[in-house]
Design a protein around this motif. Sequence first.
Motif, PDB file in Angstrom:
ATOM      1  N   THR A  23      73.529  26.141  61.177  1.00  0.00           N
ATOM      2  CA  THR A  23      74.636  26.030  62.119  1.00  0.00           C
ATOM      3  C   THR A  23      75.694  27.088  61.810  1.00  0.00           C
ATOM      4  O   THR A  23      76.006  27.319  60.640  1.00  0.00           O
ATOM      5  N   ILE A  89      70.301  21.844  68.625  1.00  0.00           N
ATOM      6  CA  ILE A  89      71.395  22.310  67.770  1.00  0.00           C
ATOM      7  C   ILE A  89      71.938  21.123  66.955  1.00  0.00           C
ATOM      8  O   ILE A  89      71.727  19.958  67.313  1.00  0.00           O
ATOM      9  N   THR A  90      72.619  21.426  65.871  1.00  0.00           N
ATOM     10  CA  THR A  90      73.247  20.393  65.045  1.00  0.00           C
ATOM     11  C   THR A  90      74.555  19.950  65.677  1.00  0.00           C
ATOM     12  O   THR A  90      75.297  20.764  66.236  1.00  0.00           O
TER      13      THR A  90
END
Length: 279
Positions: A23, A89-90
């Motif tokens: 990230t 995505i985080t």
Amino acid sequence: MKNILIILTVAAVFASNKITAQTPTTDDIKSVNEVVTADNVEWGWLNPLRGDKSPAAGKLWGDRTKNEPAGFLVKFKKGFSSPPHIHNITYRGVVIKGLLHNDDENAEKQWLPAGSYWQQPAGEAHITAADGQENMAFLDIQEGPYLVKPTSEAFDNGERPVNVDKTNLVWLNANDIQWVAQKSNVQTAFLWGSHEKNQLRAALLKLPAGFNGKIKNLSPNFRAVVISGEVKHQFSKKDTKNKLQPGSYFGAKKNTTSIISTAKETILYVRSNGEFEVK
């Protein structure tokens, strides 16, 4: 044959980068002076393809459908439980209302109450469920778009999930932190990120009842969300005071001072790309 090998090698490198990508740790978008009160949030569906079967999503900053950082609210109906899925995505989340569970589909339910924090890594299979009469959380992403994908596309990006019940948060007082004035009685609980120069980080600030002070932003990017309680906020004494209840947001540009007051204990989620001061 040589050309085929080159193509396969490039594809393998790309796939490897996708799987191990971390990230982003910085945010190049400069924040501006802005306020979004809880009653002025723009609401839609988190997953438009599912319509009202999807949680509702409310925009605070950024656009979660684009490749950019964004902060948004999510509302879940009582009894909601998602199918197992992954995200590309985080994201990080803080519970504002109700009880939320976010874990592997076979895990025993760990209901996180308001004030709790969790992190969901990109590519990790999980479910999300809600059990309160009203359930709302704030989600923070550092890149986008925010997508829901099947578990058949699961991957390991090297990050790990985190679930922290509010009773397990570690609160530090002003004696432990140099950027909080001791007389303020403000407490801080660190959540994620790094305090290296220009690195993104986030923390909870607990403002005591009767707090009258200022938060000065010293970084290019500063954003704050009210998690509990209520603050009165203005950028200058000439401005109208905004009453910010849970789910409200304010951003500040570099070297801007926010004037803050509280009537009851209030918790803010503060995300910055550098330092700030509480006085």
